[in-house]
Structure formats: structure tokens, C-alpha cells
Enzyme design. Structure first.
Site, PDB file in Angstrom:
ATOM      1  N   ASP A  19       0.946  -1.266  -0.009  1.00 22.66           N
ATOM      2  CA  ASP A  19       0.039  -0.082  -0.023  1.00 22.66           C
ATOM      3  C   ASP A  19       0.781   1.182   0.171  1.00 22.66           C
ATOM      4  O   ASP A  19       1.971   1.188   0.257  1.00 22.66           O
ATOM      5  CB  ASP A  19      -0.832  -0.041   1.047  1.00 22.66           C
ATOM      6  CG  ASP A  19      -1.550   1.020   1.352  1.00 22.66           C
ATOM      7  OD1 ASP A  19      -2.290   1.660   0.678  1.00 22.66           O
ATOM      8  OD2 ASP A  19      -1.826   1.867   2.661  1.00 22.66           O
ATOM      9  N   LEU A  20       0.482   2.348  -0.239  1.00 24.83           N
ATOM     10  CA  LEU A  20       1.260   3.660  -0.390  1.00 24.83           C
ATOM     11  C   LEU A  20       0.988   4.456   1.095  1.00 24.83           C
ATOM     12  O   LEU A  20       2.112   4.850   1.703  1.00 24.83           O
ATOM     13  CB  LEU A  20       0.921   4.499  -1.436  1.00 24.83           C
ATOM     14  CG  LEU A  20       1.368   3.497  -3.100  1.00 24.83           C
ATOM     15  CD1 LEU A  20       0.852   4.486  -4.107  1.00 24.83           C
ATOM     16  CD2 LEU A  20       2.516   3.343  -3.047  1.00 24.83           C
ATOM     17  N   ASP A  21      -0.196   4.998   1.156  1.00 21.35           N
ATOM     18  CA  ASP A  21      -0.421   6.003   2.259  1.00 21.35           C
ATOM     19  C   ASP A  21      -0.488   5.313   3.453  1.00 21.35           C
ATOM     20  O   ASP A  21      -0.843   4.208   3.721  1.00 21.35           O
ATOM     21  CB  ASP A  21      -1.890   6.568   1.975  1.00 21.35           C
ATOM     22  CG  ASP A  21      -1.948   7.247   0.941  1.00 21.35           C
ATOM     23  OD1 ASP A  21      -1.070   7.807   0.204  1.00 21.35           O
ATOM     24  OD2 ASP A  21      -3.238   7.703   0.560  1.00 21.35           O
ATOM     25  N   TRP A  75      -1.894  10.860   3.893  1.00 22.32           N
ATOM     26  CA  TRP A  75      -2.725  10.248   2.565  1.00 22.32           C
ATOM     27  C   TRP A  75      -2.417  11.333   1.527  1.00 22.32           C
ATOM     28  O   TRP A  75      -2.592  12.612   1.587  1.00 22.32           O
ATOM     29  CB  TRP A  75      -4.205  10.521   2.953  1.00 22.32           C
ATOM     30  CG  TRP A  75      -4.461   9.472   3.876  1.00 22.32           C
ATOM     31  CD1 TRP A  75      -4.533   7.949   3.428  1.00 22.32           C
ATOM     32  CD2 TRP A  75      -5.478   9.610   4.985  1.00 22.32           C
ATOM     33  NE1 TRP A  75      -5.042   7.242   4.684  1.00 22.32           N
ATOM     34  CE2 TRP A  75      -5.838   8.130   5.424  1.00 22.32           C
ATOM     35  CE3 TRP A  75      -5.885  10.558   6.041  1.00 22.32           C
ATOM     36  CZ2 TRP A  75      -6.086   7.940   6.527  1.00 22.32           C
ATOM     37  CZ3 TRP A  75      -6.328  10.168   6.968  1.00 22.32           C
ATOM     38  CH2 TRP A  75      -6.791   8.904   7.565  1.00 22.32           C
ATOM     39  N   SER A  94      -2.846   0.661  -4.305  1.00 22.73           N
ATOM     40  CA  SER A  94      -3.414   1.895  -3.462  1.00 22.73           C
ATOM     41  C   SER A  94      -4.696   2.237  -3.925  1.00 22.73           C
ATOM     42  O   SER A  94      -4.972   2.080  -5.206  1.00 22.73           O
ATOM     43  CB  SER A  94      -2.576   3.027  -3.877  1.00 22.73           C
ATOM     44  OG  SER A  94      -2.939   4.278  -3.296  1.00 22.73           O
ATOM     45  N   ARG A  95      -5.640   2.639  -3.042  1.00 27.42           N
ATOM     46  CA  ARG A  95      -7.025   3.060  -3.248  1.00 27.42           C
ATOM     47  C   ARG A  95      -7.110   4.345  -3.559  1.00 27.42           C
ATOM     48  O   ARG A  95      -8.244   4.990  -3.678  1.00 27.42           O
ATOM     49  CB  ARG A  95      -7.931   2.369  -2.167  1.00 27.42           C
ATOM     50  CG  ARG A  95      -7.881   0.628  -2.303  1.00 27.42           C
ATOM     51  CD  ARG A  95      -8.524   0.342  -0.697  1.00 27.42           C
ATOM     52  NE  ARG A  95      -9.409   1.400  -0.315  1.00 27.42           N
ATOM     53  CZ  ARG A  95     -10.524   0.878   0.415  1.00 27.42           C
ATOM     54  NH1 ARG A  95     -10.898  -0.430   0.198  1.00 27.42           N
ATOM     55  NH2 ARG A  95     -11.513   1.672   0.872  1.00 27.42           N
ATOM     56  N   LYS A 100      -9.592  -3.309  -2.791  1.00 26.66           N
ATOM     57  CA  LYS A 100      -8.131  -3.828  -2.837  1.00 26.66           C
ATOM     58  C   LYS A 100      -8.139  -5.289  -3.652  1.00 26.66           C
ATOM     59  O   LYS A 100      -7.233  -5.861  -4.129  1.00 26.66           O
ATOM     60  CB  LYS A 100      -7.486  -4.068  -1.623  1.00 26.66           C
ATOM     61  CG  LYS A 100      -6.935  -2.682  -1.018  1.00 26.66           C
ATOM     62  CD  LYS A 100      -5.366  -2.528  -1.480  1.00 26.66           C
ATOM     63  CE  LYS A 100      -5.071  -0.926  -1.127  1.00 26.66           C
ATOM     64  NZ  LYS A 100      -4.113  -0.680  -0.260  1.00 26.66           N
ATOM     65  N   ASP A 121      -1.326  -0.507   5.946  1.00 26.95           N
ATOM     66  CA  ASP A 121      -1.832   0.043   7.424  1.00 26.95           C
ATOM     67  C   ASP A 121      -3.253  -0.021   7.780  1.00 26.95           C
ATOM     68  O   ASP A 121      -3.489   0.035   8.916  1.00 26.95           O
ATOM     69  CB  ASP A 121      -1.359   1.321   7.453  1.00 26.95           C
ATOM     70  CG  ASP A 121      -2.379   2.269   6.426  1.00 26.95           C
ATOM     71  OD1 ASP A 121      -3.092   3.256   7.162  1.00 26.95           O
ATOM     72  OD2 ASP A 121      -2.219   2.147   5.401  1.00 26.95           O
TER      73      ASP A 121
END
Length: 164
Positions: free
Chosen positions: A11-13, A20, A69-70, A100, A123
Site C-alpha cells: 500500500d502507499l499511504d 494520505w 493503492s485505493r 483492494k 496499514d
């Protein structure tokens, strides 16, 4: 040697960086003359400190890496991956709003890697739950991605494979 995943997904954030991308910072982003990455307001933007080392370690181990990532800020997220010089580590990027599960189904189609051969770092508990149902080993990130978290994740993955 311990069994390694055939694909590591991040994931990114709040996994690779402490914000975010669609709410806490203001794209477009740029690299300033001192080499730091900044948003349109001039705010300094950083990764979690060990993220480059984590991605390098996976590259050294020969484990392909993907992003899932969403975020609705697709352009900004991709821009940050480029500005932080992380694009070279990511074989695949699934960056768009939605479940996801869709990201992982597409990754499976693109790579041919079964869900059981993937490891996922995120996370958000709901993503861990959703993706876990597919059979992906999910590691819940508490304070950003670190080398210790990676080592523990790979160990958990190897142990999960031992019975197969």
C-alpha cells in the site's frame, strides 16, 4: 534458504509515506533544488526512513514488487513514486479507488502469481481482512514500512509455506 514470496505488494499511504496523498498534501509535487520533494505549497514530503532500503532488499532477493493503492489522487501517487526514485522497484502499479481485491485480481492476472505466493503490507485493517480472504499473506503495518517489518513479514511468509 527460506521460501520467498513471488510478489511483494505495498500500500502507499501510511505504508511507504506518512500521509494520505489525496488529503494531507497538495499535488502537483516537485523536486526542489536541494533534492527534497515538496508539494505545491512548498511543504517538505518524506518517505518513511527505511522504505528505499526495504525495496532494495527485495530487489536483492529477486522478489518483484507491486503497489496497490485505493487513493483517488492517482497522478499524485505516481508522481511521488517517480520523485522519490522508487518507480524502478515497482514491476506493477495498481493505483485507483475501489476495493483492494480488484487490485489483487489484476495483479494475479498480470503476473500469473497465485495469491498464496504473495505478501501484502498495508496499514488499514479492512484491506488486510479483504485481501487476506483471497489467501494472500497480509502484514498489518503500524508505523510505516521498516526493514524489521519486512524481515518479520518474510519470516512469517516462509513459515506459512513450510507446511505446503
Amino acid at each position: 534458504m527460506a521460501r520467498l514470496p513471488k510478489l511483494a505488494v505495498f500500500d502507499l499511504d501510511y505504508t511507504l509515506w506518512p500521509f494520505w496523498v489525496d488529503t494531507h498534501v497538495d499535488p502537483p509535487f516537485h523536486k526542489s533544488s536541494d533534492g527534497s520533494v515538496r508539494d505545491s505549497r512548498g511543504q517538505n514530503i518524506r518517505l518513511y526512513p527505511e522504505v528505499p532500503k526495504v525495496l532494495e532488499r527485495l530487489q536483492d532477493l529477486g522478489v518483484p514488487v507491486a503497489a496497490a493503492s485505493r487513493t483517488g489522487e492517482i497522478e499524485g501517487a505516481n508522481q511521488l513514486l517517480e520523485l522519490f526514485d522508487l518507480v524502478r522497484y515497482f514491476a506493477h502499479r495498481e493505483i485507483y479507488p475501489g476495493s483492494k481485491v480488484t487490485h489483487f485480481e489484476r495483479l494475479q492476472q498480470k503476473t500469473g502469481v497465485s495469491f498464496a505466493q504473495m505478501i501484502f503490507f498495508d496499514d488499514e485493517k479492512r484491506n488486510i481482512v479483504d485481501v487476506g480472504k483471497l489467501g494472500v499473506l497480509c502484514i498489518h503495518i503500524q508505523n510505516g514500512m521498516s526493514l524489521q517489518t519486512l524481515a518479520q513479514g518474510l519470516e512469517t511468509f516462509a513459515n506459512s509455506q513450510a507446511g505446503h
